[in-house]
Write a protein that holds these residues in place. Structure first.
Motif, PDB file in Angstrom:
ATOM      1  N   THR A  16       1.101  -1.596  -0.096  1.00  0.00           N
ATOM      2  CA  THR A  16      -0.147  -0.059  -0.414  1.00  0.00           C
ATOM      3  C   THR A  16       0.874   1.137   0.033  1.00  0.00           C
ATOM      4  N   GLY A  17       1.653   1.158   0.956  1.00  0.00           N
ATOM      5  CA  GLY A  17       3.186   2.275   1.030  1.00  0.00           C
ATOM      6  C   GLY A  17       3.496   2.835  -0.429  1.00  0.00           C
ATOM      7  N   SER A  19       2.293   1.912  -3.098  1.00  0.00           N
ATOM      8  CA  SER A  19       1.639   2.048  -4.560  1.00  0.00           C
ATOM      9  C   SER A  19       1.594   3.477  -4.147  1.00  0.00           C
ATOM     10  N   ASP A  20       1.004   3.907  -3.362  1.00  0.00           N
ATOM     11  CA  ASP A  20       0.971   5.362  -2.536  1.00  0.00           C
ATOM     12  C   ASP A  20       2.393   6.023  -2.921  1.00  0.00           C
ATOM     13  N   ALA A  21       2.799   6.105  -3.610  1.00  0.00           N
ATOM     14  CA  ALA A  21       4.666   6.812  -3.663  1.00  0.00           C
ATOM     15  C   ALA A  21       4.777   6.513  -5.367  1.00  0.00           C
ATOM     16  N   SER A  23       1.560   6.259  -6.907  1.00  0.00           N
ATOM     17  CA  SER A  23       1.137   6.740  -7.911  1.00  0.00           C
ATOM     18  C   SER A  23       1.163   8.655  -7.542  1.00  0.00           C
ATOM     19  N   PHE A  24       2.204   8.821  -6.187  1.00  0.00           N
ATOM     20  CA  PHE A  24       2.488  10.333  -6.305  1.00  0.00           C
ATOM     21  C   PHE A  24       3.664  10.677  -7.610  1.00  0.00           C
TER      22      PHE A  24
END
Length: 88
Positions: A16-17, A19-21, A23-24
């Motif tokens: 999750t972390g 994929s968040d990074a 996407s940013f």
């Protein structure tokens, strides 16, 4: 977006972390490859970077002995001098 040849690597301890990074970074216009550690990863191309500097944010980064150990490890891996490595 070229970002003057800027390349950013991101290592996360959970998907999750990570994929968040990713996407940013993608929203900022950077080419992004996300690998989840599984054996299904496909190599699209191999590029060897030229490092200009490194910023490492890690647990324990406020402790001198951790900063030293991480700095030495990154210097050995990248060939960067310690003055081009920041650990936080």
């Amino acid at each position: 977006m070229n970002m003057h040849g800027l390349r950013i690597g991101c290592i996360a301890d959970d998907f999750t972390g990570g994929s968040d990074a990713a996407s940013f970074l993608r929203k900022a216009g950077l080419e992004t490859v996300l690998v989840d550690g599984g054996s299904d990863a496909v190599t699209v191309r191999t590029t060897y970077p030229t490092y200009r500097g490194a910023l490492i944010v890690c647990e324990g980064g406020d402790l001198a002995e951790v900063r030293l150990a991480v700095t030495e490890a990154v210097a050995a891996l990248t060939g960067l001098s310690a003055d081009r490595i920041t650990v936080a």
